[in-house]
Write an enzyme that holds these catalytic residues in place. Structure first.
Site, PDB file in Angstrom:
ATOM      1  N   GLU A 167       0.881  -1.171   0.000  1.00 13.15           N
ATOM      2  CA  GLU A 167       0.000   0.000   0.000  1.00 13.15           C
ATOM      3  C   GLU A 167       0.906   1.204   0.000  1.00 13.15           C
ATOM      4  OE1 GLU A 167      -4.016  -1.061   2.536  1.00 13.15           O
ATOM      5  OE2 GLU A 167      -2.621   0.429   3.312  1.00 13.15           O
ATOM      6  N   ASP A 174      -5.071   9.222  10.664  1.00 12.17           N
ATOM      7  CA  ASP A 174      -3.834   8.563  11.060  1.00 12.17           C
ATOM      8  C   ASP A 174      -3.330   9.028  12.420  1.00 12.17           C
ATOM      9  OD1 ASP A 174      -2.990   6.731   8.913  1.00 12.17           O
ATOM     10  OD2 ASP A 174      -3.228   8.522   7.678  1.00 12.17           O
ATOM     11  N   TYR A 178     -10.923  -3.706   3.297  1.00 13.47           N
ATOM     12  CA  TYR A 178     -10.034  -3.305   4.386  1.00 13.47           C
ATOM     13  C   TYR A 178     -10.884  -3.177   5.653  1.00 13.47           C
ATOM     14  CZ  TYR A 178      -6.262  -0.493   6.584  1.00 13.47           C
ATOM     15  OH  TYR A 178      -5.253  -0.004   7.390  1.00 13.47           O
TER      16      TYR A 178
END
Lengths: 414, 252
Positions: B41, B52, B167
């Site tokens: 990725e 994040d 995912y």
């Protein structure tokens, strides 16, 4: 009127203002946004909710706020009659309490015990800390460290009210970074936490919901100006950071095509990227894009990295703008101008010395535009300025930025 | 190129492109592939990576400060594809750099670079109409995120819109380490299985062989991100490829 830019993004149904708005968030938040959307839709139509909100706005916050004819300023400028919508007289000192109270009631209704919020100038943080005290809710406020330094007094106020203020050192350490950090907290604690977003931006339903809670500004102003002048204003001026006070001041007048709507962005120190927060100015780097959940104008470089911003006022120092303003801009229904740091500082002194009113530095941007505009208008014209907040919080900055002896000369030369 | 996980669990390695520099990211990716990563990725650095945690946020900041652009990342993808034709390659980005380039232009360039798929962190299925059209036009796999907070109706839509793999976010929260892989992940994967035959990869907080083994009990692949980025952060550019290679090798 500029041509509508084509979007590179799909056109979903939810929360769109023309091509702007929408929902661009990590999947983790979607359930919470859907829950919020449903809860708000229900509350909005519930007379009990509206009655409680209305009662608190009246008895706790001090609504309706006056619409004040600024006689001395009008005489000095020699043009349009200037009226000030006195949001600065609200409890906690700015329009932000309208929204914090509305969302606080909603959070309580949804059974959320923990509240988070971001703040730039600290006014939304103070408003949120206030309603958390009032409702007995846990409160965490994210604030850029640069803004904590600039708005030290408000940091103290929030802590005094029982809120935890968490400094954010990432990026420019201002509003944008505080929003990112608040969203990180929300992603992590989404099951228990309500995020009171402080401006008319972010993912749907926030832009609509925040606007609805500030709509009271234009609802009152419209009735007040009709009573005092017997006609609608020629123009309305409001400062635009995220754009919550402006959308509240504009909203009821949008259908009145002959009322000119003017938003004032932070022109900062100049037109170079990083020196201002003027998203709509042609030279400044503002291009439609996605930041923090919504599609709107965003200050960015050619590669799509978000630009740093600068404004003397922490509350206008933001790289994007509420999506409804982007729509009003493209359609030409509202126009957006910018005002420099210096002009805002000067306007602060002028208003203080002609009317005995000390505006917040954010609001001073709108006052500066009114000072520029009024002399170009007829004496029969009416210019309404949304005075979004008061300047007490800015004493530290003012004392550093203003040479008071010099300011006397400046004020005399308005 | 279809994305395949030949061994179970498969390994997806996330790298922030351009941290510490583009040439080193290339060498790290090659080392990861050669030591057992099935899919790379490749993260496009962004100034405001709000999903994040601090580790990837810092890597993004470093890379943005060096001036790494989406165009640079597409160039790196092309090099990787040429060097390792059989590895899975997914571009991972926040929306704004993609929107700035233009969604269609981006998809065309991603296909030209040889990417197998794209994951856009802040793109939800409801907003994805034109994106999906452009992805399909270029035979790229759209990978969507599924969260423990997503109700079944959303999981179904996510599963239907995804290709390559789904995912699955192991827990609510941002990227970064955690002590154990929570029950959230297993429950999410079993709910997703009702709606898809695609491989399901679990990410967020997976940092060691024990986590990978635990994920293998119920999912097809484990996604390692922050742990690799942290390792790169504390290694010199010269050491980083070997360090990452050894780390990945030990996960099997």
């Amino acid at each position: 009127m500029s041509a509508a830019p084509t979007t590179n993004l799909p056109k979903s149904v939810a929360g769109r203002f023309g091509i702007y708005g929408g929902r661009y968030v990590p999947e983790t938040l979607m359930a919470a946004l859907e829950e919020l959307e449903a809860a708000y839709a229900q509350a909005k139509d519930d007379p009990t909710f509206q009655a409680e909100l209305s009662d608190l706005l009246h008895n706790y916050c001090g609504r309706p706020t006056p619409l004040y004819f600024a006689k001395r300023l009008t005489e000095q400028l020699g043009g349009a009659k200037i009226y000030l919508k006195r949001e600065d007289l609200l409890h906690t000192g700015a329009h932000k309490i309208n929204n914090a109270l509305g969302q606080g009631l909603l959070a309580r209704r949804m059974g959320k015990q923990r509240i988070i919020a971001e703040t730039g100038a600290g006014q939304h943080g103070v408003a949120t800390a206030t309603i958390c005290a009032l409702f007995g809710l846990e409160c965490v406020i994210y604030m850029g460290e640069e803004d904590m330094r600039r708005q030290e007094l408000n940091v103290y106020r929030m802590r005094l009210l029982g809120a935890e203020v968490r400094g954010v050192s990432a990026g420019s350490a201002t509003l944008k970074d505080a929003i990112s950090e608040a969203m990180r907290d929300w992603v992590t604690n989404v099951r228990t936490t309500y995020y009171i977003l402080g401006s008319a931006l972010g993912a749907h339903p926030y832009p609509t919901m925040v606007r609805d809670f500030h709509r009271v500004i234009s609802l009152e102003a419209k009735a007040q100006i009709l009573e005092q002048e017997g006609k609608l204003p020629t123009a309305i001026v409001a400062c635009v950071g995220g754009g919550s006070n402006a959308i509240g001041a504009f909203y009821e007048f949008i259908p009145d095509a002959n009322v000119e709507l003017i938003g004032v962005e932070a022109g900062g120190r100049g037109t170079a990227l990083g020196q201002h927060a003027a998203r709509f100015q042609k030279v400044g780097g503002g291009v439609p894009g996605v930041l923090q959940g919504t599609y709107s104008y965003v200050l960015q470089d050619d590669a799509g990295q978000i630009s740093l911003t600068h404004s003397v006022s922490a509350g206008l120092d933001y790289a994007s703008v509420g999506p409804e303003h982007a729509m009003l801009h493209d359609s030409g229904r509202a126009s957006y101008v910018s005002c420099s740091d210096d002009a805002a500082l000067k306007a602060t002194v002028t208003l203080a010395r002609t009317e005995g009113i000390l505006p917040a530095l954010e609001s001073a941007h709108a006052v500066a535009e009114a000072i520029r505009l009024a002399p170009t208008m007829a004496k029969t014209d009416v210019l309404m300025v949304n005075l979004s907040g008061r300047g007490d919080k800015d004493m530290g900055i003012l004392s550093k930025e203003l040479d008071l002896k010099g300011a006397v000369a400046n004020a005399d030369r308005v | 190129m279809p994305i395949e996980f030949k061994k179970k669990p498969g390994i997806v390695a996330y790298l922030t492109a351009g941290d510490p520099d583009l040439a080193t990211t290339r060498d790290i990716a090659l080392a990861a592939i050669d030591n057992g990563a099935d899919v790379i990725e490749l993260g496009v650095p962004f100034s405001d990576p709000l999903a994040d945690g601090p580790v990837i946020q810092r890597a993004s900041e470093r890379s943005v400060a060096l001036g790494t652009t989406l165009t640079d990342v597409l160039g790196l993808a092309k090099e990787l594809r040429a060097a390792r034709p059989a590895a899975g390659l997914v571009l991972f980005s926040y929306l704004n750099p993609v929107v700035r380039m233009g969604m269609k232009t981006f998809c065309s360039k991603a296909a030209e670079a040889g990417a197998d798929g794209v994951l856009l962190t802040d793109m939800i299925v409801e907003e994805a109409g034109e994106y999906l059209e452009a992805m399909h036009a270029h035979k790229l796999a759209p990978v969507f995120l599924a969260a423990p907070t997503s109700p079944d109706a959303r999981l179904k839509a996510i599963a239907n819109a995804s290709e390559g793999f789904v995912y699955a976010i192991s827990r609510v929260g941002i990227t970064g380490t955690q002590q154990t892989i929570a029950g959230d992940a297993a429950e999410l994967v079993s709910r997703l299985r009702k709606f898809t035959k695609l491989p399901i990869a679990v990410g967020f907080g997976i940092s060691n062989a024990e986590h990978v083994k635990a994920v293998g009990e119920f999912a097809d692949a484990a996604i390692i991100g922050s742990a690799l980025v942290a390792l790169i952060e504390k290694s010199t550019p010269a050491e980083a490829p070997a360090a990452v290679g050894q780390f990945i090798a030990r996960l099997r």
